[in-house]
Design a protein around this motif. Structure first.
Motif, PDB file in Angstrom:
ATOM      1  N   ASN A 176      -7.501 -47.371   1.596  1.00  0.00           N
ATOM      2  CA  ASN A 176      -6.908 -48.694   1.106  1.00  0.00           C
ATOM      3  C   ASN A 176      -8.218 -49.284   0.193  1.00  0.00           C
ATOM      4  N   LYS A 177      -9.250 -49.052   0.673  1.00  0.00           N
ATOM      5  CA  LYS A 177     -10.334 -49.903  -0.062  1.00  0.00           C
ATOM      6  C   LYS A 177     -10.732 -48.897  -1.544  1.00  0.00           C
ATOM      7  N   ILE A 178     -10.388 -47.670  -1.454  1.00  0.00           N
ATOM      8  CA  ILE A 178     -10.358 -46.807  -2.748  1.00  0.00           C
ATOM      9  C   ILE A 178      -9.376 -47.273  -3.772  1.00  0.00           C
ATOM     10  N   SER A 179      -8.183 -47.416  -3.068  1.00  0.00           N
ATOM     11  CA  SER A 179      -7.055 -47.864  -3.942  1.00  0.00           C
ATOM     12  C   SER A 179      -7.519 -49.206  -4.447  1.00  0.00           C
ATOM     13  N   LEU A 180      -7.889 -50.244  -3.875  1.00  0.00           N
ATOM     14  CA  LEU A 180      -8.220 -51.528  -4.321  1.00  0.00           C
ATOM     15  C   LEU A 180      -9.433 -51.446  -5.257  1.00  0.00           C
ATOM     16  N   LEU A 181     -10.405 -50.583  -5.077  1.00  0.00           N
ATOM     17  CA  LEU A 181     -11.339 -50.462  -6.267  1.00  0.00           C
ATOM     18  C   LEU A 181     -10.628 -49.815  -7.696  1.00  0.00           C
ATOM     19  N   ILE A 182      -9.847 -49.195  -7.198  1.00  0.00           N
ATOM     20  CA  ILE A 182      -8.932 -48.406  -8.610  1.00  0.00           C
ATOM     21  C   ILE A 182      -8.265 -49.690  -9.208  1.00  0.00           C
ATOM     22  N   ASP A 183      -7.749 -50.364  -8.449  1.00  0.00           N
ATOM     23  CA  ASP A 183      -7.113 -51.776  -8.997  1.00  0.00           C
ATOM     24  C   ASP A 183      -7.745 -52.738  -9.771  1.00  0.00           C
ATOM     25  N   LEU A 184      -9.050 -52.946  -9.023  1.00  0.00           N
ATOM     26  CA  LEU A 184      -9.974 -53.673  -9.540  1.00  0.00           C
ATOM     27  C   LEU A 184     -10.474 -53.208 -10.954  1.00  0.00           C
ATOM     28  N   TYR A 185     -10.786 -52.055 -11.175  1.00  0.00           N
ATOM     29  CA  TYR A 185     -11.329 -51.303 -12.135  1.00  0.00           C
ATOM     30  C   TYR A 185     -10.134 -51.490 -13.254  1.00  0.00           C
ATOM     31  N   ALA A 186      -9.021 -51.078 -12.796  1.00  0.00           N
ATOM     32  CA  ALA A 186      -8.001 -51.331 -13.745  1.00  0.00           C
ATOM     33  C   ALA A 186      -7.942 -52.733 -14.459  1.00  0.00           C
ATOM     34  N   ARG A 187      -7.980 -53.722 -13.568  1.00  0.00           N
ATOM     35  CA  ARG A 187      -8.254 -55.170 -14.117  1.00  0.00           C
ATOM     36  C   ARG A 187      -9.380 -55.471 -14.863  1.00  0.00           C
ATOM     37  N   CYS A 188     -10.429 -55.069 -14.533  1.00  0.00           N
ATOM     38  CA  CYS A 188     -11.703 -55.169 -15.239  1.00  0.00           C
ATOM     39  C   CYS A 188     -12.046 -54.382 -16.678  1.00  0.00           C
ATOM     40  N   VAL A 189     -11.498 -53.104 -16.715  1.00  0.00           N
ATOM     41  CA  VAL A 189     -12.109 -52.278 -17.623  1.00  0.00           C
ATOM     42  C   VAL A 189     -10.744 -51.616 -18.426  1.00  0.00           C
ATOM     43  N   THR A 190      -9.747 -51.185 -17.624  1.00  0.00           N
ATOM     44  CA  THR A 190      -8.574 -50.359 -18.453  1.00  0.00           C
ATOM     45  C   THR A 190      -7.478 -51.154 -18.822  1.00  0.00           C
ATOM     46  N   ARG A 191      -7.559 -52.573 -18.977  1.00  0.00           N
ATOM     47  CA  ARG A 191      -6.470 -53.495 -19.319  1.00  0.00           C
ATOM     48  C   ARG A 191      -5.252 -53.153 -18.656  1.00  0.00           C
ATOM     49  N   GLY A 192      -5.487 -53.064 -17.023  1.00  0.00           N
ATOM     50  CA  GLY A 192      -4.200 -52.898 -16.396  1.00  0.00           C
ATOM     51  C   GLY A 192      -3.581 -51.594 -16.153  1.00  0.00           C
ATOM     52  N   ASP A 193      -4.316 -50.529 -16.519  1.00  0.00           N
ATOM     53  CA  ASP A 193      -3.784 -49.050 -16.509  1.00  0.00           C
ATOM     54  C   ASP A 193      -4.307 -48.402 -15.396  1.00  0.00           C
ATOM     55  N   PRO A 194      -3.493 -48.284 -14.173  1.00  0.00           N
ATOM     56  CA  PRO A 194      -4.270 -47.807 -13.145  1.00  0.00           C
ATOM     57  C   PRO A 194      -4.446 -46.260 -13.418  1.00  0.00           C
ATOM     58  N   VAL A 195      -3.503 -45.664 -14.223  1.00  0.00           N
ATOM     59  CA  VAL A 195      -3.669 -44.180 -14.107  1.00  0.00           C
ATOM     60  C   VAL A 195      -4.863 -43.739 -14.891  1.00  0.00           C
ATOM     61  N   GLU A 196      -5.294 -44.490 -16.196  1.00  0.00           N
ATOM     62  CA  GLU A 196      -6.547 -44.244 -16.673  1.00  0.00           C
ATOM     63  C   GLU A 196      -7.812 -44.645 -15.912  1.00  0.00           C
ATOM     64  N   ALA A 197      -7.410 -45.894 -15.077  1.00  0.00           N
ATOM     65  CA  ALA A 197      -8.760 -46.143 -14.298  1.00  0.00           C
ATOM     66  C   ALA A 197      -9.002 -45.187 -13.003  1.00  0.00           C
ATOM     67  N   ARG A 198      -8.087 -44.540 -12.715  1.00  0.00           N
ATOM     68  CA  ARG A 198      -8.278 -43.405 -11.613  1.00  0.00           C
ATOM     69  C   ARG A 198      -9.020 -42.330 -12.530  1.00  0.00           C
ATOM     70  N   ARG A 199      -8.642 -41.888 -13.566  1.00  0.00           N
ATOM     71  CA  ARG A 199      -9.073 -40.767 -14.276  1.00  0.00           C
ATOM     72  C   ARG A 199     -10.807 -41.055 -14.564  1.00  0.00           C
ATOM     73  N   GLN A 200     -11.101 -42.382 -14.975  1.00  0.00           N
ATOM     74  CA  GLN A 200     -12.236 -42.627 -15.181  1.00  0.00           C
ATOM     75  C   GLN A 200     -13.447 -42.817 -13.927  1.00  0.00           C
ATOM     76  N   LEU A 201     -12.754 -43.160 -13.134  1.00  0.00           N
ATOM     77  CA  LEU A 201     -13.467 -43.129 -11.690  1.00  0.00           C
ATOM     78  C   LEU A 201     -13.701 -41.885 -11.135  1.00  0.00           C
ATOM     79  N   LYS A 202     -12.654 -41.026 -11.322  1.00  0.00           N
ATOM     80  CA  LYS A 202     -12.945 -39.601 -10.845  1.00  0.00           C
ATOM     81  C   LYS A 202     -13.935 -38.990 -11.687  1.00  0.00           C
ATOM     82  N   LEU A 203     -13.964 -39.208 -13.033  1.00  0.00           N
ATOM     83  CA  LEU A 203     -14.860 -38.519 -13.911  1.00  0.00           C
ATOM     84  C   LEU A 203     -16.396 -38.973 -13.556  1.00  0.00           C
ATOM     85  N   HIS A 204     -16.339 -40.402 -13.222  1.00  0.00           N
ATOM     86  CA  HIS A 204     -17.681 -40.964 -12.807  1.00  0.00           C
ATOM     87  C   HIS A 204     -18.178 -40.266 -11.393  1.00  0.00           C
ATOM     88  N   GLN A 205     -17.281 -40.040 -10.565  1.00  0.00           N
ATOM     89  CA  GLN A 205     -17.583 -39.217  -9.162  1.00  0.00           C
ATOM     90  C   GLN A 205     -18.125 -37.955  -9.643  1.00  0.00           C
TER      91      GLN A 205
END
Length: 875
Positions: free
Chosen positions: A319-348
């Motif tokens: 749930n914390k990981i999902s919350l971080l993905i949602d925050l990343y979508a709000r702050c970086v990817t203009r609300g796109d959770p799919v793109e947020a997940r892709r970028q975060l996995k790339l950083h990982q």
């Protein structure tokens, strides 16, 4: 990959001490095994020559009749350590995620221009410039700073100069665009000032006359762009969508914060998974070694009930990981959770590549460069690089230090011999003369290993083409373009595809653990008598070498005998007897099937017509079985392994336990593909009108096993490609010897030697020559050099063409050269086996006393029984 290596590579370096102490627990299990076997030794870590803190002395009066009572407290200690660390890190992660969520909400409430405001008369932009982690509205990132007098004077001067003479610093909040001018580029400053002039008539009137038409055009374009963006946006402008400098800084800042927490959260999840796998693996090993049944109940009743391994804890972390993905979508990817997940996995992945790949590689390279004395600590394990080869000559000159090693001396000698032979005409025909020089040059390099064997083989096509050795049908030297096409066309022959097919089968059997399952099931029937156990292991090593090559088979067997070696009395003769028996049997297994060793494939490639698998087995299986039994009797007489070191009793061998796991669907699939392929190889001659050659059949396992996902690209990369290139170079050299006319010259000399000899004396003479050469050089290289000669000898025999028979004998005897520690890979592996004190089990005397007689015995079996069987089947 062993789990201990996987743990070292996948663990977070900073957390290494917080993982389960897998290696220490494994060593303890082996100590418990010795105690149960009656070997009274202390719990001293003999492998590391130290006493680990995990393993203490047994309590007074403690008897190891129930090893669970001693082992479970150590598991509980490790479990407690893991739980404590997880709870601490999970709480820290929860606090930071909660604080981050509050920061994001606070930034959204402040709006996209919060950086242009000032609080308590202080210059927030100045503060933001000094520290890029500062955030006005952050409850965590804001800091209580003590201003030095110099910094206060610097801020005051900037305040006065930017606001204008006589304007107090507190009133600058009305002139917000200009307050951040120092942090913008020149183009952004022009755009910002033009935009300010349009919003503020006074400012615009005051500065409009100083702007050029180009600046005004830029300002107009900027206004038009911003208006289009704001019009096309779906909602009101926020700090995450605004285009000003402050908004961009906040977006980058929170992107970094969220990314760091995401990496922390995923690392913590990996920490839980690795430790659970560690408990499962160590319990499985404990049950196997001590014949206990602890794994299932301890995993279910204890480990899975601990906090890190509970499903609720896993859900909280997810749930914390999902919350971080949602925050990343709000702050970086203009609300796109799919793109947020892709970028975060790339950083990982980038983080893992840096921490767990680059860092380890740098440490390994540092050790390889000889720094730190050639030793390094990696994941708590000491890795020591071998000392470099000592030079024969080491001189210091003004141009630098000159060092000459033995291999360099061999290389220089080979080059000198090559140059001399090229300039001496001693063989009729220029092409044959140059080919002989190349043959001698390659033989010296192969025999001395002055450069890697596959490098020599790769160099051969270059020499054949450049020196114009290849001739056409009319006897004229081919030009380099035509010679290149010819050489490369013969290098990748059906034999090479057959070799790759054999590698594919071996890799699949090893990866799915079918080889280990079959071997352990057979060995579990061997009993406890040393002579029976020795024969069983020799038979298993021979059989395994038929299918997974005589490179992998001895390695597998040496792994399986470790439980036996650990429970033997010190100085027991059974240990060296068993090790050398496996090595000799693996060499014999190298002749048992066409794909068990490259020399067999090279022999088949020179046969006309090629021998099918059924005919090969009709000869090789009886020959191998007789050789194994005779070598077994030799070892029993030589070592008398049944007697204890004191000679007062017979030793008892700990039986090998059969695995309890059932065959999986993947294992059945691999078994089916292998059996079908082998069956087709056995009847290849009957279906050659449809498949053409056995090399085409070899494509079947490649396609079926890789396309079904059993094998991956990494498995293909790990094939023994050096062996493939050695075989290809040998095929090229053999073709060069034939096409250059050198083989005809050698044939004339051979005919003179054997003109008065019958077939069987020729067989005996050839067998002796092949045995001597294959003892001192690689078996594959021996076949490369001797198989073409055997073919020419067979063609020139009076009374018929016996080339296939002599090639067959040559291929089989190449595998029997096993009298030295360097004679083949099985011997090399056996020579490096050590006991717990670091002492080698075998010496050169063991190989001379047992390997040389075994080689003679195996060669005589081929020259007698094998010869009769070949004549019986019409070879």
């Amino acid at each position: 990959m062993k789990f201990s290596s996987s743990l070292k590579f996948n663990a977070v370096a900073e957390w290494w001490d917080e993982y389960i102490a897998y290696e220490a627990l494994k060593k303890l299990i082996y100590q418990l095994e010795k105690q149960k076997a009656g070997l009274q030794e202390s719990y001293h870590d003999l492998e590391a020559n130290e006493r680990t803190s995990l393993i203490g002395a047994a309590p007074s009066g403690f008897e190891l009749t129930n090893t669970d009572a001693f082992f479970i407290p150590l598991l509980e200690r490790e479990l407690k350590k893991v739980c404590l660390f997880y709870e601490t890190e999970e709480q820290r992660l929860a606090d930071e995620v909660s604080a981050l969520q509050q920061e994001v909400d606070s930034q959204e409430e402040s709006g996209p221009y919060a950086g242009h405001q000032f609080a308590d008369g202080e210059d927030v932009d100045e503060e933001y410039e000094e520290d890029d982690d500062f955030d006005l509205h952050s409850p965590i990132m804001s800091r209580d700073r003590t201003q030095s007098p110099a910094r206060q004077r610097r801020r005051h001067s900037r305040s006065v100069s930017s606001a204008g003479p006589g304007v107090p610093s507190g009133s600058r909040r009305k002139m917000d665009p200009k307050a951040r001018r120092y942090s913008l580029s020149s183009d952004e400053q022009d755009d910002l000032e033009a935009s300010t002039a349009s919003l503020d008539p006074i400012a615009g009137a005051g500065r409009g006359t100083s702007k050029s038409p180009l600046v005004r055009a830029r300002a107009l374009a900027s206004k038009l762009r911003d208006s289009i963006i704001s019009t096309s946006s779906a909602g009101p402008e926020t700090v995450w969508t605004a285009r000003n400098n402050y908004a961009w800084d906040m977006q980058l800042l929170f992107k970094r914060k969220i990314t760091n927490l995401y990496v922390l959260a995923t690392s913590l999840r990996s920490y839980v998974e690795l430790n659970y796998a560690g408990f499962r693996k160590i319990l499985k090993k404990y049950d196997k070694v001590t014949d206990s049944n602890l794994q299932d109940r301890y995993l279910h009743d204890v480990v899975e009930q601990a906090t890190p391994f509970q499903q609720t804890s896993k859900d909280k972390l997810n749930n914390k990981i999902s919350l971080l993905i949602d925050l990343y979508a709000r702050c970086v990817t203009r609300g796109d959770p799919v793109e947020a997940r892709r970028q975060l996995k790339l950083h990982q992945r980038e983080h893992i590549a840096w921490e767990r790949d680059t860092v380890w590689r740098q440490m390994i390279n540092q050790a390889r460069r000889g720094e730190d004395g050639g030793a390094m600590m990696m994941g708590g394990t000491l890795i020591v690089e071998p000392e470099p080869e000592k030079g024969l000559l080491n001189l210091s000159t003004p141009a630098g230090r000159i060092k000459l090693t033995t291999k360099q001396l061999y290389l220089v000698a080979a080059i000198v011999v090559f140059v001399v032979l090229l300039n001496i005409d001693y063989i009729d025909g220029a092409e044959a003369n140059k080919c002989f020089a190349i043959l001698v040059f390659a033989t010296i390099l192969w025999a001395t290993e002055a450069i890697p064997l596959f490098v020599t083989s790769t160099f051969i096509p270059f020499l054949l083409v450049v020196f114009r050795v290849i001739r056409d049908a009319d006897g004229n030297a081919l030009p380099p373009p035509a010679a290149t096409k010819h050489v490369f066309s013969v290098m990748f022959s059906p034999t090479i595809m057959l070799l790759i097919g054999g590698f594919t089968i071996a890799s699949a059997l090893s990866k799915t653990a079918i080889d280990r399952v079959l071997v352990t099931r057979v060995l579990s029937l061997a009993g406890e008598r040393p002579s029976t156990v020795l024969l069983a292991f020799m038979g298993v090593a021979c059989f395994a070498s038929m299918w997974i090559s005589n490179v992998a088979a001895p390695t597998l067997c040496f792994t399986l005998i470790q439980p036996i070696l650990r429970t033997l009395p010190p100085k027991s003769k059974f240990a060296p007897c068993l090790i050398i028996g496996i090595a000799l049997a693996a060499n014999i297994g190298g002749q048992s099937s066409p794909i068990s060793s490259p020399q067999n494939l090279i022999a088949i490639g020179f046969m006309e017509p090629q021998l099918d698998w059924g005919s090969w087995f009709a000869v090789s299986l009886p020959v191998s079985a007789i050789s194994i039994v005779l070598i077994w009797l030799l070892l029993l007489v030589s070592y008398r392994p049944a007697r204890s070191p004191t000679g007062d009793s017979d030793i008892e061998i700990k039986p090998v336990r059969a695995p309890r796991e059932k065959f999986t669907a993947k294992q059945w699939w691999v078994t089916f593909v292998c059996l079908v392929t082998i069956a087709l190889w056995c009847v290849a001659h009957s279906i050659q009108d449809y498949i053409g050659d056995m090399g085409v059949i070899a494509i079947i396992p490649v396609v079926l096993l890789f396309s079904s996902g059993v094998l991956k690209k990494d498995d293909f990369d790990q094939f023994l490609w050096t062996v493939v290139f050695i075989a290809m170079g040998g095929i090229a050299l053999g073709n060069g010897v034939t096409n250059s006319g050198l083989l005809e010259v050698l044939g004339d000399g051979i005919r003179e030697l054997i003109s008065d000899m019958e077939l069987y004396p020729v067989v005996l003479l050839l067998s002796a020559i092949v045995l001597v050469i294959s003892t001192f050089i690689s078996h594959t290289i021996a076949s490369v050099l001797l198989v073409p000669i055997a073919k020419e000898v067979g063609k020139n025999m009076p009374g018929g063409d016996y080339s296939n028979l002599l090639i067959f004998i040559t291929g089989l005897i190449c595998s029997t050269g096993m009298g030295m520690p360097v004679s083949g890979f099985p011997n090399q592996t056996a020579a490096t086996q050590e006991d717990e004190m670091g002492q080698l089990y075998l010496s050169n005397v063991d190989f001379l006393k047992n390997g040389v007689p075994a080689s003679i015995i195996a060669a005589m079996v081929v020259a007698t029984v094998g010869y009769l069987l070949m004549r019986a089947i019409g070879v």
